[in-house]
Design a protein around this motif. Structure first.
Motif, PDB file in Angstrom:
ATOM      1  N   MET B   1     -15.754   3.854 -14.701  1.00  0.00           N
ATOM      2  CA  MET B   1     -15.029   3.625 -15.424  1.00  0.00           C
ATOM      3  C   MET B   1     -13.327   4.002 -15.132  1.00  0.00           C
ATOM      4  N   LYS B   2     -13.787   4.914 -14.203  1.00  0.00           N
ATOM      5  CA  LYS B   2     -12.637   5.380 -13.203  1.00  0.00           C
ATOM      6  C   LYS B   2     -11.889   4.507 -12.382  1.00  0.00           C
ATOM      7  N   GLN B   3     -13.004   4.132 -11.917  1.00  0.00           N
ATOM      8  CA  GLN B   3     -12.960   2.824 -10.615  1.00  0.00           C
ATOM      9  C   GLN B   3     -11.800   1.465 -11.106  1.00  0.00           C
ATOM     10  N   GLY B   4     -12.620   1.868 -12.460  1.00  0.00           N
ATOM     11  CA  GLY B   4     -11.209   0.668 -13.057  1.00  0.00           C
ATOM     12  C   GLY B   4     -10.115   0.977 -13.070  1.00  0.00           C
ATOM     13  N   VAL B   5      -9.295   1.951 -13.326  1.00  0.00           N
ATOM     14  CA  VAL B   5      -8.224   2.293 -12.893  1.00  0.00           C
ATOM     15  C   VAL B   5      -7.677   2.274 -12.117  1.00  0.00           C
ATOM     16  N   ASP B   6      -8.555   3.113 -10.703  1.00  0.00           N
ATOM     17  CA  ASP B   6      -7.875   2.868  -9.454  1.00  0.00           C
ATOM     18  C   ASP B   6      -7.458   1.483  -9.050  1.00  0.00           C
ATOM     19  N   LEU B   7      -8.852   0.056  -9.221  1.00  0.00           N
ATOM     20  CA  LEU B   7      -8.564  -1.075  -8.729  1.00  0.00           C
ATOM     21  C   LEU B   7      -7.139  -1.018  -9.771  1.00  0.00           C
ATOM     22  N   LEU B   8      -6.991  -0.784 -10.961  1.00  0.00           N
ATOM     23  CA  LEU B   8      -5.632  -1.960 -11.564  1.00  0.00           C
ATOM     24  C   LEU B   8      -4.676  -1.554 -11.233  1.00  0.00           C
ATOM     25  N   PHE B   9      -4.809   0.178 -10.220  1.00  0.00           N
ATOM     26  CA  PHE B   9      -3.666   0.643 -10.029  1.00  0.00           C
ATOM     27  C   PHE B   9      -2.916   0.223  -8.081  1.00  0.00           C
ATOM     28  N   PHE B  10      -3.931  -0.169  -7.618  1.00  0.00           N
ATOM     29  CA  PHE B  10      -4.018  -0.712  -6.479  1.00  0.00           C
ATOM     30  C   PHE B  10      -3.974  -1.629  -6.292  1.00  0.00           C
ATOM     31  N   ALA B  11      -3.994  -2.916  -7.657  1.00  0.00           N
ATOM     32  CA  ALA B  11      -4.035  -4.027  -7.260  1.00  0.00           C
ATOM     33  C   ALA B  11      -2.637  -4.623  -7.736  1.00  0.00           C
ATOM     34  N   ALA B  12      -2.171  -3.939  -9.189  1.00  0.00           N
ATOM     35  CA  ALA B  12      -1.153  -3.938  -9.211  1.00  0.00           C
ATOM     36  C   ALA B  12       0.066  -3.515  -8.150  1.00  0.00           C
ATOM     37  N   ARG B  13      -0.143  -2.329  -7.147  1.00  0.00           N
ATOM     38  CA  ARG B  13       0.799  -2.563  -6.463  1.00  0.00           C
ATOM     39  C   ARG B  13       1.158  -3.425  -5.814  1.00  0.00           C
ATOM     40  N   ASP B  14      -0.291  -4.001  -4.964  1.00  0.00           N
ATOM     41  CA  ASP B  14      -0.666  -4.671  -4.177  1.00  0.00           C
ATOM     42  C   ASP B  14      -0.207  -5.752  -3.754  1.00  0.00           C
ATOM     43  N   VAL B  15       0.264  -6.740  -4.587  1.00  0.00           N
ATOM     44  CA  VAL B  15       0.070  -7.375  -5.154  1.00  0.00           C
ATOM     45  C   VAL B  15       1.986  -7.617  -5.329  1.00  0.00           C
ATOM     46  N   ALA B  16       2.513  -6.829  -6.341  1.00  0.00           N
ATOM     47  CA  ALA B  16       4.145  -6.260  -6.240  1.00  0.00           C
ATOM     48  C   ALA B  16       4.800  -6.467  -5.168  1.00  0.00           C
ATOM     49  N   SER B  17       3.709  -5.919  -3.748  1.00  0.00           N
ATOM     50  CA  SER B  17       4.109  -5.175  -2.464  1.00  0.00           C
ATOM     51  C   SER B  17       4.752  -6.725  -1.540  1.00  0.00           C
ATOM     52  N   GLU B  18       3.749  -7.748  -1.710  1.00  0.00           N
ATOM     53  CA  GLU B  18       4.506  -9.212  -1.668  1.00  0.00           C
ATOM     54  C   GLU B  18       5.581  -9.366  -1.805  1.00  0.00           C
ATOM     55  N   GLY B  19       6.312  -9.672  -0.778  1.00  0.00           N
ATOM     56  CA  GLY B  19       7.497 -10.672  -0.741  1.00  0.00           C
ATOM     57  C   GLY B  19       8.672  -9.464  -0.874  1.00  0.00           C
ATOM     58  N   ALA B  20       8.709  -7.997  -0.650  1.00  0.00           N
ATOM     59  CA  ALA B  20       9.163  -7.548  -0.417  1.00  0.00           C
ATOM     60  C   ALA B  20      10.605  -7.642   0.483  1.00  0.00           C
ATOM     61  N   GLY B  21       9.883  -8.134   1.554  1.00  0.00           N
ATOM     62  CA  GLY B  21      10.674  -8.445   2.480  1.00  0.00           C
ATOM     63  C   GLY B  21      12.165  -9.488   1.985  1.00  0.00           C
TER      64      GLY B  21
END
Lengths: 143, 143
Positions: B1-21
DNA sequence: TATTTTACGTCAGGCATGCTGACACAACTA
DNA sequence: TAGTTGTGTCAGCATGCCTGACGTAAAATA
């Protein structure tokens, strides 16, 4: 496709927003919460490993960690094998706070998972793993 | 269950990080990106509606919006029906930037969706809808 | 053993993003 | 006309993140 991004944004924000009250009571912020959360997830984690998970700078984490240490939420002890490394653990007080925060957001998770059903949850996991960065893609989501 | 929260955190961050340049090139930040993104998603959106989506204060959005207006990424015109309301739209320049940003993050989405398969994507959506706040739960994820 | 590397902590300063509170104005509504 | 609504703005403050530079203790290595 873009709808997926919308949902990811809203879900991440809304899940994180739960428990903001308890956090404010303790005089802490979101950054403290993330540190608390990942220390709870990885007991005895080193500072370097926590940095790698959070992807922030040493200085940013340093401040947060000092607050948590000063507040008595986290303890920091040299590792036995390599005494340069400091192992981070939640204290009893830290565990209590983390539990309270988790209790605040857990119902939302439980309801969403239950309503969506087990197959949906599997899919949720599969997609999110794919979205997380390369480094985590092969892993279990909890590096 | 907590793994889901981990994944949500990582996915949201990593998707948003694309295109930062690209964003940095334009001298803009994450807040600008979110505004740009949701204006693109909802052409002619009013300021109040955008505020409701982003859940920030008028002042915070104001600064971001002024930057985008000054940079020529967004145009603001009174609505015909009610001239108090300002309709926000991307200019050609804004559309170009938004497209470039989307192009940067799209491949990650495409790959993750393809690798996970259509049923998984369905599940992903179902769970995320459940996690997003009440107000959006009944809707389509794009209020 | 002497040197280098690693893991961590810290000082100094800066930028971006968010907030509250207060006020102003034009346009719509009752 | 009086009140409400949608918007914009000033002033000030907190948080969270950043870069750069420096210092220390412990481990690894030449």
């Amino acid at each position: 496709m873009k709808q997926g991004v919308d949902l990811l944004f809203f879900a991440a924000r809304d899940v994180a927003s739960e428990g903001a009250g308890k956090l404010a009571e303790a005089g802490l912020g979101r950054a403290h919460r993330r540190a608390l959360y990942f220390i709870a997830r990885h007991p005895a984690i080193s500072v370097a490993d926590l940095l790698a998970i959070l992807k922030v700078t040493k200085q940013s984490l340093g401040r947060v960690l000092n607050d948590l240490l000063a507040g008595g939420y986290v303890e920091r002890k040299p590792a036995l094998r390599d005494r340069r490394m400091r192992q981070l653990r939640l204290t009893e007080k830290g565990t209590a706070l983390e539990s309270a925060l988790w209790a605040a957001q857990r119902p939302k998770l439980v309801r969403a998972f239950r309503e969506a059903g087990p197959e949906a949850v599997m899919g949720f996991r599969r997609v999110l793993m794919g979205l997380a960065d390369e480094a985590r893609r092969a892993g279990d989501g909890t590096p």
